[in-house]
Write a protein that holds these residues in place. Structure first.
Motif, PDB file in Angstrom:
ATOM      1  N   GLY A  37      -6.837  50.056  -3.035  1.00 43.78           N
ATOM      2  CA  GLY A  37      -7.763  50.767  -3.913  1.00 43.78           C
ATOM      3  C   GLY A  37      -9.052  50.021  -4.197  1.00 43.78           C
ATOM      4  N   GLY A  38      -9.142  48.765  -3.746  1.00 43.61           N
ATOM      5  CA  GLY A  38     -10.402  48.047  -3.891  1.00 43.61           C
ATOM      6  C   GLY A  38     -10.361  46.771  -4.704  1.00 43.61           C
ATOM      7  N   ARG A  39      -9.283  46.533  -5.419  1.00 40.33           N
ATOM      8  CA  ARG A  39      -9.170  45.257  -6.153  1.00 40.33           C
ATOM      9  C   ARG A  39      -8.712  44.208  -5.154  1.00 40.33           C
ATOM     10  NH1 ARG A  39      -6.950  46.420 -12.193  1.00 40.33           N
ATOM     11  NH2 ARG A  39      -8.271  48.222 -12.585  1.00 40.33           N
ATOM     12  N   ARG A  40      -9.552  43.233  -4.879  1.00 39.83           N
ATOM     13  CA  ARG A  40      -9.272  42.335  -3.765  1.00 39.83           C
ATOM     14  C   ARG A  40      -9.035  40.880  -4.162  1.00 39.83           C
ATOM     15  NH1 ARG A  40     -11.025  45.310   0.929  1.00 39.83           N
ATOM     16  NH2 ARG A  40     -10.142  47.350   0.497  1.00 39.83           N
ATOM     17  N   GLY A  96       2.713  36.017   3.855  1.00 45.51           N
ATOM     18  CA  GLY A  96       3.675  35.435   4.795  1.00 45.51           C
ATOM     19  C   GLY A  96       4.367  36.481   5.654  1.00 45.51           C
ATOM     20  N   ALA A  97       4.554  37.681   5.103  1.00 44.42           N
ATOM     21  CA  ALA A  97       5.211  38.757   5.836  1.00 44.42           C
ATOM     22  C   ALA A  97       4.223  39.593   6.652  1.00 44.42           C
ATOM     23  CB  ALA A  97       5.972  39.655   4.862  1.00 44.42           C
ATOM     24  N   GLY A  98       2.935  39.287   6.543  1.00 43.19           N
ATOM     25  CA  GLY A  98       1.931  39.993   7.331  1.00 43.19           C
ATOM     26  C   GLY A  98       1.372  41.251   6.703  1.00 43.19           C
ATOM     27  N   TRP A  99       1.737  41.539   5.457  1.00 48.96           N
ATOM     28  CA  TRP A  99       1.217  42.732   4.796  1.00 48.96           C
ATOM     29  C   TRP A  99      -0.177  42.510   4.225  1.00 48.96           C
ATOM     30  CZ3 TRP A  99       3.282  47.059   6.085  1.00 48.96           C
ATOM     31  CH2 TRP A  99       4.648  47.115   6.408  1.00 48.96           C
ATOM     32  N   LEU A 100      -0.562  41.245   4.059  1.00 51.11           N
ATOM     33  CA  LEU A 100      -1.891  40.890   3.562  1.00 51.11           C
ATOM     34  C   LEU A 100      -2.443  39.753   4.395  1.00 51.11           C
ATOM     35  CD1 LEU A 100      -1.494  40.643  -0.335  1.00 51.11           C
ATOM     36  CD2 LEU A 100      -2.613  42.466   0.957  1.00 51.11           C
ATOM     37  N   HIS A 101      -3.762  39.616   4.367  1.00 55.75           N
ATOM     38  CA  HIS A 101      -4.391  38.386   4.833  1.00 55.75           C
ATOM     39  C   HIS A 101      -5.599  38.113   3.937  1.00 55.75           C
ATOM     40  CE1 HIS A 101      -7.102  40.524   8.063  1.00 55.75           C
ATOM     41  NE2 HIS A 101      -7.462  40.806   6.856  1.00 55.75           N
ATOM     42  N   THR A 102      -6.036  36.863   3.961  1.00 53.46           N
ATOM     43  CA  THR A 102      -7.180  36.498   3.142  1.00 53.46           C
ATOM     44  C   THR A 102      -8.440  36.656   3.974  1.00 53.46           C
ATOM     45  OG1 THR A 102      -6.919  34.182   3.738  1.00 53.46           O
ATOM     46  CG2 THR A 102      -5.885  34.897   1.699  1.00 53.46           C
ATOM     47  N   THR A 103      -9.502  37.071   3.304  1.00 54.26           N
ATOM     48  CA  THR A 103     -10.773  37.280   3.998  1.00 54.26           C
ATOM     49  C   THR A 103     -11.800  36.247   3.560  1.00 54.26           C
ATOM     50  OG1 THR A 103     -11.518  38.844   2.315  1.00 54.26           O
ATOM     51  CG2 THR A 103     -10.352  39.755   4.217  1.00 54.26           C
ATOM     52  N   GLY A 104     -11.364  35.220   2.878  1.00 53.37           N
ATOM     53  CA  GLY A 104     -12.270  34.185   2.381  1.00 53.37           C
ATOM     54  C   GLY A 104     -12.585  34.393   0.915  1.00 53.37           C
ATOM     55  N   ARG A 105     -12.905  33.287   0.239  1.00 57.63           N
ATOM     56  CA  ARG A 105     -13.262  33.306  -1.181  1.00 57.63           C
ATOM     57  C   ARG A 105     -12.208  33.972  -2.053  1.00 57.63           C
ATOM     58  NH1 ARG A 105     -19.659  34.649  -1.331  1.00 57.63           N
ATOM     59  NH2 ARG A 105     -20.135  33.748   0.670  1.00 57.63           N
ATOM     60  N   GLY A 106     -10.941  33.798  -1.702  1.00 58.85           N
ATOM     61  CA  GLY A 106      -9.862  34.331  -2.521  1.00 58.85           C
ATOM     62  C   GLY A 106      -9.719  35.837  -2.488  1.00 58.85           C
ATOM     63  N   ARG A 107     -10.249  36.453  -1.461  1.00 59.19           N
ATOM     64  CA  ARG A 107     -10.153  37.913  -1.331  1.00 59.19           C
ATOM     65  C   ARG A 107      -9.010  38.255  -0.392  1.00 59.19           C
ATOM     66  NH1 ARG A 107     -14.027  40.787  -3.444  1.00 59.19           N
ATOM     67  NH2 ARG A 107     -13.848  42.526  -2.011  1.00 59.19           N
ATOM     68  N   TYR A 108      -8.291  39.294  -0.727  1.00 60.23           N
ATOM     69  CA  TYR A 108      -7.154  39.746   0.063  1.00 60.23           C
ATOM     70  C   TYR A 108      -7.428  41.146   0.580  1.00 60.23           C
ATOM     71  CZ  TYR A 108      -4.617  35.839  -1.929  1.00 60.23           C
ATOM     72  OH  TYR A 108      -4.214  34.580  -2.291  1.00 60.23           O
ATOM     73  N   GLU A 109      -6.845  41.452   1.741  1.00 58.70           N
ATOM     74  CA  GLU A 109      -6.887  42.826   2.239  1.00 58.70           C
ATOM     75  C   GLU A 109      -5.657  43.084   3.090  1.00 58.70           C
ATOM     76  OE1 GLU A 109      -9.537  42.790   6.320  1.00 58.70           O
ATOM     77  OE2 GLU A 109     -10.560  43.211   4.443  1.00 58.70           O
ATOM     78  N   VAL A 110      -5.306  44.345   3.183  1.00 58.48           N
ATOM     79  CA  VAL A 110      -4.229  44.768   4.070  1.00 58.48           C
ATOM     80  C   VAL A 110      -4.843  44.836   5.459  1.00 58.48           C
ATOM     81  CG1 VAL A 110      -2.591  46.605   4.620  1.00 58.48           C
ATOM     82  CG2 VAL A 110      -3.129  46.091   2.219  1.00 58.48           C
ATOM     83  N   PRO A 111      -4.265  44.121   6.440  1.00 64.38           N
ATOM     84  CA  PRO A 111      -4.826  44.168   7.791  1.00 64.38           C
ATOM     85  C   PRO A 111      -4.865  45.608   8.313  1.00 64.38           C
ATOM     86  CG  PRO A 111      -3.144  42.465   7.634  1.00 64.38           C
ATOM     87  CD  PRO A 111      -3.095  43.261   6.357  1.00 64.38           C
ATOM     88  N   ALA A 112      -5.865  45.909   9.110  1.00 62.65           N
ATOM     89  CA  ALA A 112      -6.040  47.270   9.621  1.00 62.65           C
ATOM     90  C   ALA A 112      -4.774  47.803  10.285  1.00 62.65           C
ATOM     91  CB  ALA A 112      -7.215  47.306  10.602  1.00 62.65           C
ATOM     92  N   GLY A 113      -4.085  46.961  11.035  1.00 64.86           N
ATOM     93  CA  GLY A 113      -2.878  47.384  11.734  1.00 64.86           C
ATOM     94  C   GLY A 113      -1.668  47.558  10.846  1.00 64.86           C
ATOM     95  N   ARG A 114      -1.825  47.311   9.544  1.00 64.06           N
ATOM     96  CA  ARG A 114      -0.712  47.478   8.598  1.00 64.06           C
ATOM     97  C   ARG A 114      -0.920  48.620   7.614  1.00 64.06           C
ATOM     98  NH1 ARG A 114       4.246  44.911   8.984  1.00 64.06           N
ATOM     99  NH2 ARG A 114       3.972  42.837   9.810  1.00 64.06           N
ATOM    100  N   VAL A 115      -2.126  49.191   7.560  1.00 66.37           N
ATOM    101  CA  VAL A 115      -2.402  50.248   6.581  1.00 66.37           C
ATOM    102  C   VAL A 115      -1.524  51.462   6.852  1.00 66.37           C
ATOM    103  CG1 VAL A 115      -4.144  51.853   5.699  1.00 66.37           C
ATOM    104  CG2 VAL A 115      -4.753  49.457   6.118  1.00 66.37           C
ATOM    105  N   VAL A 116      -1.582  52.010   8.051  1.00 69.82           N
ATOM    106  CA  VAL A 116      -0.787  53.196   8.370  1.00 69.82           C
ATOM    107  C   VAL A 116       0.711  52.880   8.334  1.00 69.82           C
ATOM    108  CG1 VAL A 116      -0.270  54.931  10.138  1.00 69.82           C
ATOM    109  CG2 VAL A 116      -2.648  54.384   9.567  1.00 69.82           C
TER     110      VAL A 116
END
Length: 166
Positions: A106-109, A135-155
């Motif tokens: 939803g945008g909180r990163r 660790g399970a691959g559902w998230l990765h960090t994008t730098g500066r403490g920001r997290y996102e769900v990798p594109a290949g994990r959204v669907v």
């Protein structure tokens, strides 16, 4: 009395399933258009044991858009060792982790933004859950403490959620 209750429960569940099947939106003409395409590809590959396909096109509340599909022959799934996959599923097995994933989609990163959410715990607890998801691959960090769900994990995440619902 217990048997009557069990029969009544089964009848309610059957009615709910029948209603869900009738109300499920058909995006393309034909009830099994994706399945028919999968069968054609499996026949071309000579995959006699069948296969699994899931796909999706999703626009997140942030405006990000993802299209994704994945297909696997059943033989590769049925013959493999499933134990190494337990961590991936276990990471989704906690309500706070699911809440964090939803908030991130939803945008909180950042951890600070996530801490503003209700029911996610202390900052230390948030970091613990973020480590589990990363660790399970559902998230990765994008730098500066920001997290996102990798594109290949959204669907796949949304597929898992849709499978979990009756």
């Amino acid at each position: 009395m217990e048997l009557e209750q069990r029969v009544a429960d089964l009848e309610r569940r059957l009615a709910a399933l029948e209603n869900a099947q009738r109300s499920a939106p058909c995006l393309v003409e034909g009830d099994f258009w994706a399945l028919d395409g999968l069968k054609e590809q499996l026949a071309e590959l000579g995959a006699a044991d069948g296969g699994v396909l899931f796909t999706g096109a999703v626009r997140l509340p942030t405006g990000e858009y993802y299209e994704w599909q994945h297909g696997t022959a059943a033989e590769g799934l049925l013959d493999g060792d499933w134990a190494p996959d337990a961590e991936v599923f276990a990471a989704l097995g906690h309500p706070v982790r699911l809440r964090l994933l939803r908030e991130i989609l939803g945008g909180r990163r950042t951890a600070a933004e996530l801490a503003e959410s209700d029911e996610v715990g202390t900052t230390g607890q948030i970091y613990h859950h973020l480590r589990q998801l990363t660790g399970a691959g559902w998230l990765h960090t994008t730098g500066r403490g920001r997290y996102e769900v990798p594109a290949g994990r959204v669907v796949p995440l949304l597929v898992a959620l849709s499978v979990a619902r009756p």
